[in-house]
Design an enzyme around this catalytic site. Structure first.
Site, short mmCIF file in Angstrom:
data_model
loop_
_atom_site.label_atom_id
_atom_site.label_comp_id
_atom_site.label_asym_id
_atom_site.label_seq_id
_atom_site.Cartn_x
_atom_site.Cartn_y
_atom_site.Cartn_z
NE ARG A 11 -5.44 -0.64 3.40
CZ ARG A 11 -5.64 -0.32 4.68
NH1 ARG A 11 -5.85 0.93 5.04
NH2 ARG A 11 -5.64 -1.26 5.61
CG HIS B 274 -1.91 2.75 5.42
ND1 HIS B 274 -2.65 3.61 4.65
CD2 HIS B 274 -0.85 3.45 5.87
CE1 HIS B 274 -2.05 4.79 4.63
NE2 HIS B 274 -0.96 4.72 5.36
CE1 TYR C 281 -7.05 -1.68 9.35
CE2 TYR C 281 -5.00 -1.88 10.57
CZ TYR C 281 -5.67 -1.57 9.41
OH TYR C 281 -4.96 -1.17 8.31
#
Ligand SMILES: [Mg+2]
Length: 364
Positions: A256, A260, A269
């Site tokens: 990815r 998100h 993160y």
């Protein structure tokens, strides 16, 4: 040590676009390769525009498909018109290939129900985007069991992310698919992150594909950044399901590259080095390098394609912005076949408020 079940893994192209082995004969069709490439480029340009529209407040939350274009384009290319797509929320690429219009996708993410009412006849039986994680896998089994009962040679194709494979709904879907040998294909887009949870702590199984083995059917892995490999394996999975040979779980290994969703900030993160490394493996550049190496693609064609796709995206944005706002009571239109008496008051109140607001604005 976790038990690794040996399953097939397919990759034809290196990240540099070099051929690693013999290609299947279908890959000799350069018109097909050009179509697949074009569709990945169109998806990426549309995706960039959708993110920009969210950032400027013109649509709501959007789930970017950046870096995962090959998976969606492969699925959309090999599905037959009569098959049914039961998608999740990162399926822009597949939906576009099914004939869903770009303006419909923008309407959906803009909170407008008309975005799930596809105009394209080939997409009419496809399901709307499913936001709850993994529930669509069960819907797909329902669709597939209808095909089986009616004796139709159709396939239910459902997609999900790596995180969804940890959900009870997903595992229950695998179970019923195996028990009833349903014509369903589960395409898992393993993009290594379930929002902020990395794959390595998501699940103890060394591969996600091996979950199929416990349910009694075929699972395999494919390099999800290799357009040619994904196309080949999705095609094989659909043929298998279509001809009564049971379901397939295809784990597509990807990354990815984006957040998100637009409501997330992955830099909080995720290590920058990891993302930098993943960019070296992304699918569009890989197929482009291969096609350039084969002498069927060049800078001139690339520029023509980009400007053609940008034109299509802009026209879709114009259509989306010209669509106007839906009537407020439309949120109640498709909830019940007949609106219940007990809720009649709510509908009337909404209509009265809308009429009052229209009256107010006409006196401004
Ligand atoms: Mg994921």
């Amino acid at each position: 040590m976790p038990h690794k079940v040996e399953l097939p893994y397919t990759r034809f192209l290196s990240p540099e676009g070099q051929l690693l082995g013999e290609l299947p004969s279908w890959a000799d069709d350069f018109n097909l390769l050009t179509r697949l490439y074009r569709q990945m480029v169109l998806t990426r340009l549309f995706d960039q525009k959708a993110v920009a529209l969210q950032r400027t407040g013109r649509i709501g939350t959007y789930a970017p498909t950046l870096g995962q274009e090959a998976i969606g384009v492969a699925v959309g290319s090999v599905m037959h018109t009569e098959d049914v797509l039961i998608p999740y929320y990162r399926d822009t690429a597949v939906q576009l290939m099914r004939g869903v219009r770009m303006e419909e996708i923008l309407l959906y993410w803009g909170g407008d129900e008309r975005g799930s009412d596809f105009a394209e006849p080939a997409a009419v039986q496809d399901f709307p985007i499913c936001v709850p994680i993994a529930t669509q896998a069960l819907h797909a089994c329902g669709v597939a069991s209808a095909f089986k009962i009616r004796g139709e040679h159709r396939v239910a194709v459902t997609t999900c992310g790596d995180g969804a494979t940890s959900k009870g709904d997903f595992l229950e879907a695998l179970n019923v698919a195996g028990a009833w040998q349903l014509p369903v294909v589960f395409v898992v887009n393993n993009n290594q992150w379930a929002i902020s949870v990395p794959r390595r702590i998501q699940c103890g199984a060394p591969t996600l594909a091996q979950k199929a083995i416990g349910a009694g059917f075929h699972g395999e892995q494919v390099d999800g950044n290799d357009m040619l490999a994904v196309y080949d394996r999705v095609q094989a999975a659909l043929e298998r399901a279509r001809h009564g040979k049971g379901p397939v779980l295809l784990e597509c290994l990807s990354y990815r590259l984006g957040d998100h969703t637009t409501a997330d900030d992955a830099t909080r993160y995720r290590p920058a080095d990891e993302v930098k490394q993943a960019w070296l493996e992304e699918p569009i550049k890989r197929l482009q390098r291969f096609m350039v190496g084969q002498g069927v693609w060049d800078e001139g064609r690339e520029q023509t394609l980009i400007s053609e796709c940008q034109g299509l995206v802009q026209r879709a944005v114009d259509n989306f912005e010209a669509a106007g706002i839906q009537a407020p009571e439309s949120i109640m239109d498709h909830v019940y076949a007949r609106w219940p008496e007990s809720l009649a008051g709510q509908r009337e109140e909404l209509l009265e408020r809308a009429a009052r607001r229209a009256g107010d604005s006409s006196h401004e």
